[in-house]
Design a protein around this motif. Sequence first.
Motif, mmCIF file in Angstrom:
data_model
loop_
_atom_site.group_PDB
_atom_site.id
_atom_site.type_symbol
_atom_site.label_atom_id
_atom_site.label_comp_id
_atom_site.label_asym_id
_atom_site.label_seq_id
_atom_site.Cartn_x
_atom_site.Cartn_y
_atom_site.Cartn_z
ATOM 1 N N MET A 153 0.859 -1.172 0.000
ATOM 2 C CA MET A 153 0.000 0.000 0.000
ATOM 3 C C MET A 153 0.902 1.231 0.000
ATOM 4 N N THR A 154 0.773 2.078 -1.004
ATOM 5 C CA THR A 154 1.722 3.162 -1.210
ATOM 6 C C THR A 154 1.105 4.522 -0.909
ATOM 7 N N PHE A 155 1.768 5.280 -0.031
ATOM 8 C CA PHE A 155 1.434 6.669 0.228
ATOM 9 C C PHE A 155 2.497 7.546 -0.429
ATOM 10 N N GLU A 156 2.337 8.853 -0.312
ATOM 11 C CA GLU A 156 3.282 9.767 -0.951
ATOM 12 C C GLU A 156 4.687 9.626 -0.381
ATOM 13 N N ASP A 157 4.797 9.446 0.955
ATOM 14 C CA ASP A 157 6.105 9.466 1.610
ATOM 15 C C ASP A 157 6.627 8.094 2.001
ATOM 16 N N PHE A 158 5.810 7.074 1.926
ATOM 17 C CA PHE A 158 6.255 5.762 2.381
ATOM 18 C C PHE A 158 5.380 4.671 1.774
ATOM 19 N N GLN A 159 5.826 3.441 1.978
ATOM 20 C CA GLN A 159 5.063 2.269 1.564
ATOM 21 C C GLN A 159 4.865 1.380 2.778
ATOM 22 N N ILE A 160 3.665 0.850 2.941
ATOM 23 C CA ILE A 160 3.381 -0.056 4.049
ATOM 24 C C ILE A 160 2.985 -1.410 3.475
ATOM 25 N N GLN A 161 3.547 -2.470 4.038
ATOM 26 C CA GLN A 161 3.276 -3.818 3.552
ATOM 27 C C GLN A 161 2.765 -4.682 4.699
ATOM 28 N N PHE A 162 1.638 -5.379 4.463
ATOM 29 C CA PHE A 162 1.081 -6.326 5.424
ATOM 30 C C PHE A 162 1.583 -7.712 5.036
ATOM 31 N N HIS A 163 2.496 -8.267 5.835
ATOM 32 C CA HIS A 163 3.162 -9.507 5.438
ATOM 33 C C HIS A 163 2.271 -10.737 5.556
ATOM 34 N N ASP A 164 1.452 -10.822 6.597
ATOM 35 C CA ASP A 164 0.677 -12.037 6.824
ATOM 36 C C ASP A 164 -0.822 -11.755 6.843
ATOM 37 N N TYR A 165 -1.218 -10.777 6.054
ATOM 38 C CA TYR A 165 -2.637 -10.498 5.825
ATOM 39 C C TYR A 165 -2.842 -10.737 4.337
ATOM 40 N N PRO A 166 -3.308 -11.945 3.934
ATOM 41 C CA PRO A 166 -3.220 -12.400 2.540
ATOM 42 C C PRO A 166 -3.765 -11.425 1.509
ATOM 43 N N PHE A 167 -4.802 -10.677 1.842
ATOM 44 C CA PHE A 167 -5.444 -9.830 0.848
ATOM 45 C C PHE A 167 -4.682 -8.541 0.593
ATOM 46 N N PHE A 168 -3.608 -8.300 1.379
ATOM 47 C CA PHE A 168 -2.778 -7.127 1.156
ATOM 48 C C PHE A 168 -1.349 -7.487 0.795
ATOM 49 N N GLU A 169 -0.932 -8.693 1.063
ATOM 50 C CA GLU A 169 0.469 -9.039 0.918
ATOM 51 C C GLU A 169 0.943 -8.832 -0.517
ATOM 52 N N GLY A 170 1.967 -7.996 -0.645
ATOM 53 C CA GLY A 170 2.549 -7.747 -1.952
ATOM 54 C C GLY A 170 1.717 -6.871 -2.855
ATOM 55 N N GLU A 171 0.634 -6.283 -2.313
ATOM 56 C CA GLU A 171 -0.252 -5.475 -3.144
ATOM 57 C C GLU A 171 -0.021 -3.995 -2.881
ATOM 58 N N ASN A 172 -0.305 -3.163 -3.883
ATOM 59 C CA ASN A 172 -0.313 -1.731 -3.665
ATOM 60 C C ASN A 172 -1.719 -1.214 -3.904
ATOM 61 N N LEU A 173 -1.930 0.066 -3.690
ATOM 62 C CA LEU A 173 -3.279 0.608 -3.728
ATOM 63 C C LEU A 173 -3.940 0.445 -5.086
ATOM 64 N N SER A 174 -3.167 0.561 -6.172
ATOM 65 C CA SER A 174 -3.771 0.430 -7.495
ATOM 66 C C SER A 174 -4.327 -0.971 -7.712
ATOM 67 N N LYS A 175 -3.638 -1.992 -7.206
ATOM 68 C CA LYS A 175 -4.136 -3.357 -7.341
ATOM 69 C C LYS A 175 -5.387 -3.556 -6.494
ATOM 70 N N LEU A 176 -5.417 -2.921 -5.321
ATOM 71 C CA LEU A 176 -6.606 -3.019 -4.484
ATOM 72 C C LEU A 176 -7.794 -2.360 -5.174
ATOM 73 N N GLU A 177 -7.553 -1.254 -5.859
ATOM 74 C CA GLU A 177 -8.624 -0.592 -6.587
ATOM 75 C C GLU A 177 -9.157 -1.494 -7.694
ATOM 76 N N ASN A 178 -8.270 -2.241 -8.357
ATOM 77 C CA ASN A 178 -8.722 -3.180 -9.378
ATOM 78 C C ASN A 178 -9.592 -4.268 -8.766
ATOM 79 N N GLU A 179 -9.217 -4.710 -7.561
ATOM 80 C CA GLU A 179 -10.002 -5.732 -6.865
ATOM 81 C C GLU A 179 -11.406 -5.216 -6.573
ATOM 82 N N LYS A 180 -11.511 -3.918 -6.278
ATOM 83 C CA LYS A 180 -12.802 -3.336 -5.939
ATOM 84 C C LYS A 180 -13.777 -3.394 -7.107
ATOM 85 N N GLU A 181 -13.252 -3.451 -8.331
ATOM 86 C CA GLU A 181 -14.109 -3.443 -9.505
ATOM 87 C C GLU A 181 -14.746 -4.806 -9.777
ATOM 88 N N LYS A 182 -14.265 -5.860 -9.127
ATOM 89 C CA LYS A 182 -14.816 -7.185 -9.377
ATOM 90 C C LYS A 182 -16.235 -7.283 -8.826
#
Length: 205
Positions: A1-30
């Motif tokens: 998950m990417t902000f302007e000044d930093f990136q935050i990663q959830f290592h053991d939360y499967p629905f966020f692991e390795g994802e950034n905000l743009s990919k999450l937005e794509n998931e929202k369209e399903k």
Amino acid sequence: MTFEDFQIQFHDYPFFEGENLSKLENEKEKSAPRFRVEEEGSAITIFQEIGESIEEKTISIYGDNLIDLKIEQRYSTNLSINDEGPHCDLKDWKTYSSEWKPIKELVNESIHISFLFNNPKKLKTQKYNEEERKKFHSVSIKELKREVYYECGYDWLIRIKDLESINDYRCSIGISGYFLRITAKRKSDGKEIVHLININSPLGC
């Protein structure tokens, strides 16, 4: 998950692991998304499903331009009326909110080094016990019944006509939201930044 000044990663939360905000937005369209993400200013709101939890999850923060980095966590609870399956959630009524508490940094652990940033911080989110999950305000039963009528209708009011306490088996108190607050200063200009991640959790079984 990417902000302007930093990136935050959830290592053991499967629905966020390795994802950034743009990919999450794509998931929202399903048609049947696992979660939804809404972004507004410096806050991101995530709508997770029943059974998902942010508790005791390892997260990493990457950001070379930050100092005095601190992450805090809090939670909120709401009241729900149950009837052997169906339930009347009162999430727009009274809400209990805990105090902000800092998340402790994990030390002496090997962690993935992002190609975007060096020197990431690794932390683990808090876990809440049963007593914490049941914290709520003192409420008037008359006021509660009025809210049930307004929110869920006359049929639900009839189901609790003899209710005398929120400790009744028909009432349940549960966590309805988790909140992460990230504060830091930029090395480049000394400006303080504050970002919020709001995680909306549904009530019910």
